[in-house]
Design a protein around this motif. Sequence first.
Motif, PDB file in Angstrom:
ATOM      1  N   THR A   6       0.858  -1.183   0.000  1.00  0.00           N
ATOM      2  CA  THR A   6       0.000   0.000   0.000  1.00  0.00           C
ATOM      3  C   THR A   6       0.894   1.232   0.000  1.00  0.00           C
ATOM      4  O   THR A   6       2.020   1.206   0.505  1.00  0.00           O
ATOM      5  N   LEU A   7       0.373   2.297  -0.590  1.00  0.00           N
ATOM      6  CA  LEU A   7       1.138   3.526  -0.733  1.00  0.00           C
ATOM      7  C   LEU A   7       0.219   4.716  -0.495  1.00  0.00           C
ATOM      8  O   LEU A   7      -1.013   4.586  -0.506  1.00  0.00           O
ATOM      9  N   GLU A   8       0.818   5.878  -0.295  1.00  0.00           N
ATOM     10  CA  GLU A   8       0.056   7.104  -0.117  1.00  0.00           C
ATOM     11  C   GLU A   8       0.249   7.977  -1.349  1.00  0.00           C
ATOM     12  O   GLU A   8       1.380   8.228  -1.776  1.00  0.00           O
ATOM     13  N   LEU A   9      -0.859   8.408  -1.950  1.00  0.00           N
ATOM     14  CA  LEU A   9      -0.800   9.355  -3.057  1.00  0.00           C
ATOM     15  C   LEU A   9      -0.865  10.763  -2.489  1.00  0.00           C
ATOM     16  O   LEU A   9      -1.810  11.111  -1.764  1.00  0.00           O
ATOM     17  N   ILE A  10       0.157  11.574  -2.772  1.00  0.00           N
ATOM     18  CA  ILE A  10       0.182  12.960  -2.311  1.00  0.00           C
ATOM     19  C   ILE A  10       0.263  13.886  -3.519  1.00  0.00           C
ATOM     20  O   ILE A  10       0.624  13.463  -4.617  1.00  0.00           O
ATOM     21  N   GLY A  11      -0.075  15.156  -3.315  1.00  0.00           N
ATOM     22  CA  GLY A  11       0.094  16.097  -4.408  1.00  0.00           C
ATOM     23  C   GLY A  11      -0.887  17.243  -4.420  1.00  0.00           C
ATOM     24  O   GLY A  11      -1.656  17.464  -3.479  1.00  0.00           O
ATOM     25  N   THR A  12      -0.877  17.951  -5.511  1.00  0.00           N
ATOM     26  CA  THR A  12      -1.594  19.211  -5.670  1.00  0.00           C
ATOM     27  C   THR A  12      -3.073  19.125  -5.318  1.00  0.00           C
ATOM     28  O   THR A  12      -3.618  20.015  -4.655  1.00  0.00           O
ATOM     29  N   ASN A  13      -3.718  18.067  -5.760  1.00  0.00           N
ATOM     30  CA  ASN A  13      -5.176  17.966  -5.607  1.00  0.00           C
ATOM     31  C   ASN A  13      -5.608  16.908  -4.585  1.00  0.00           C
ATOM     32  O   ASN A  13      -6.721  16.395  -4.653  1.00  0.00           O
ATOM     33  N   ILE A  14      -4.726  16.627  -3.639  1.00  0.00           N
ATOM     34  CA  ILE A  14      -5.022  15.625  -2.607  1.00  0.00           C
ATOM     35  C   ILE A  14      -4.980  16.274  -1.210  1.00  0.00           C
ATOM     36  O   ILE A  14      -3.966  16.849  -0.814  1.00  0.00           O
ATOM     37  N   ASN A  15      -6.092  16.194  -0.501  1.00  0.00           N
ATOM     38  CA  ASN A  15      -6.161  16.644   0.909  1.00  0.00           C
ATOM     39  C   ASN A  15      -5.641  18.057   1.146  1.00  0.00           C
ATOM     40  O   ASN A  15      -5.003  18.334   2.159  1.00  0.00           O
ATOM     41  N   GLY A  16      -5.908  18.952   0.209  1.00  0.00           N
ATOM     42  CA  GLY A  16      -5.487  20.333   0.408  1.00  0.00           C
ATOM     43  C   GLY A  16      -4.005  20.573   0.187  1.00  0.00           C
ATOM     44  O   GLY A  16      -3.500  21.651   0.504  1.00  0.00           O
ATOM     45  N   ASN A  17      -3.289  19.568  -0.308  1.00  0.00           N
ATOM     46  CA  ASN A  17      -1.876  19.708  -0.681  1.00  0.00           C
ATOM     47  C   ASN A  17      -1.006  20.251   0.458  1.00  0.00           C
ATOM     48  O   ASN A  17      -0.376  21.315   0.334  1.00  0.00           O
ATOM     49  N   PRO A  18      -0.919  19.536   1.586  1.00  0.00           N
ATOM     50  CA  PRO A  18      -0.137  20.038   2.727  1.00  0.00           C
ATOM     51  C   PRO A  18       1.359  20.170   2.466  1.00  0.00           C
ATOM     52  O   PRO A  18       2.056  20.877   3.191  1.00  0.00           O
ATOM     53  N   TYR A  19       1.872  19.494   1.429  1.00  0.00           N
ATOM     54  CA  TYR A  19       3.306  19.548   1.140  1.00  0.00           C
ATOM     55  C   TYR A  19       3.651  20.544   0.029  1.00  0.00           C
ATOM     56  O   TYR A  19       4.811  20.667  -0.352  1.00  0.00           O
ATOM     57  N   GLY A  20       2.641  21.259  -0.481  1.00  0.00           N
ATOM     58  CA  GLY A  20       2.880  22.325  -1.438  1.00  0.00           C
ATOM     59  C   GLY A  20       3.409  21.875  -2.776  1.00  0.00           C
ATOM     60  O   GLY A  20       4.194  22.596  -3.412  1.00  0.00           O
ATOM     61  N   LEU A  21       2.983  20.709  -3.267  1.00  0.00           N
ATOM     62  CA  LEU A  21       3.485  20.189  -4.543  1.00  0.00           C
ATOM     63  C   LEU A  21       2.756  20.824  -5.727  1.00  0.00           C
ATOM     64  O   LEU A  21       1.533  20.944  -5.725  1.00  0.00           O
ATOM     65  N   GLY A  22       3.519  21.188  -6.747  1.00  0.00           N
ATOM     66  CA  GLY A  22       2.952  21.655  -8.011  1.00  0.00           C
ATOM     67  C   GLY A  22       2.099  22.899  -7.860  1.00  0.00           C
ATOM     68  O   GLY A  22       2.214  23.667  -6.906  1.00  0.00           O
TER      69      GLY A  22
END
Length: 325
Positions: free
Chosen positions: A193-209
């Motif tokens: 299992t993996l976590e999808l992160i990014g611009t349009n996921i959960n408010g983008n807490p990591y500031g991607l894109g």
Amino acid sequence: MRRLGSVQRKMPCVFVTEVKEEPSTKREHQPFKVLATETISHKALDADIHSAIPTEKVDGTCCYVTTYKGRPYLWARLDRKPNKVAEKRFKNFLRSKQNSKEFFWNVEEDFRPVPECWIPAKEIEQLNGNPMPDENGHIPGWVPVEKNNKQYCWHSSVVNYEFELALVLKHHPDDPGLLEISAVPLSDLLEQTLELIGTNINGNPYGLGSKKHPLHLLIPHGAFQIRNLPTLKHSDLLSWFESCREGKIEGIVWHCNDGCLIKVHRHHLGLCWPTPDTYMNSKPVIINMNPYKYDYAFDTKCLFNHFSKIDNQKFGRLKDIILDV
């Protein structure tokens, strides 16, 4: 290093929790908070939490890689939920009994339909061959991410089924202080299992894109181990989250020797998330698309092609990556 556990069900908190009647800072419109007490839960103790491996809890949406139509595929999380009548009956029962395990579910009639390709998550309870709902009344499960499904377009942006690759963020194998974005064979990720992160996921807490140039990545669960965690005490963890650079994360997931996963979220300790400067954005990151840079003819608009253009480039932090789309 042993392979860490996969996320197939809701993880319990490392501490016994209590409900406080005040507005939640985690979920909008939720009139209560779920806070950790100072008591370590029986589940955590039974799983030998003190010898478990602590890892960063990443803020995204959960995914799963397994076979579909005979090939490795990315699957998106889709919980089967009760219909309105059953949900109302369940909530009324909880108000009177407060123990969801005593509630009787008719799985064939009480739940909303799901796509034919839906599969239940592993490790959930079964009764007469039917998957049973968890304590929240949901049946965790997965649906395959098809290339042209608009509902899962951000999921599909991180996989290439033609070449069976996934875009993965993890530590550089030779430098734990360096992050690496690379194209990984989906076959190498099977049953993970993996976590999808990014611009349009959960408010983008990591500031991607950005909205114009969205950027998404997959992070295997357990990829970011925590090296210098304090003792398992409420006050020590609270101090660590508040004052340490490594504590600028959403939470902690402990991978126990028996495969059990135990968590604590910043919100359990009354702390806010996201933080302005996340720990994930404190490390430099390098792009490593070789050997796929020259061997594959990627679609010009896909993320794989854009990363191939900046192969071997190093950035000061994740949020500094700007794709020339």
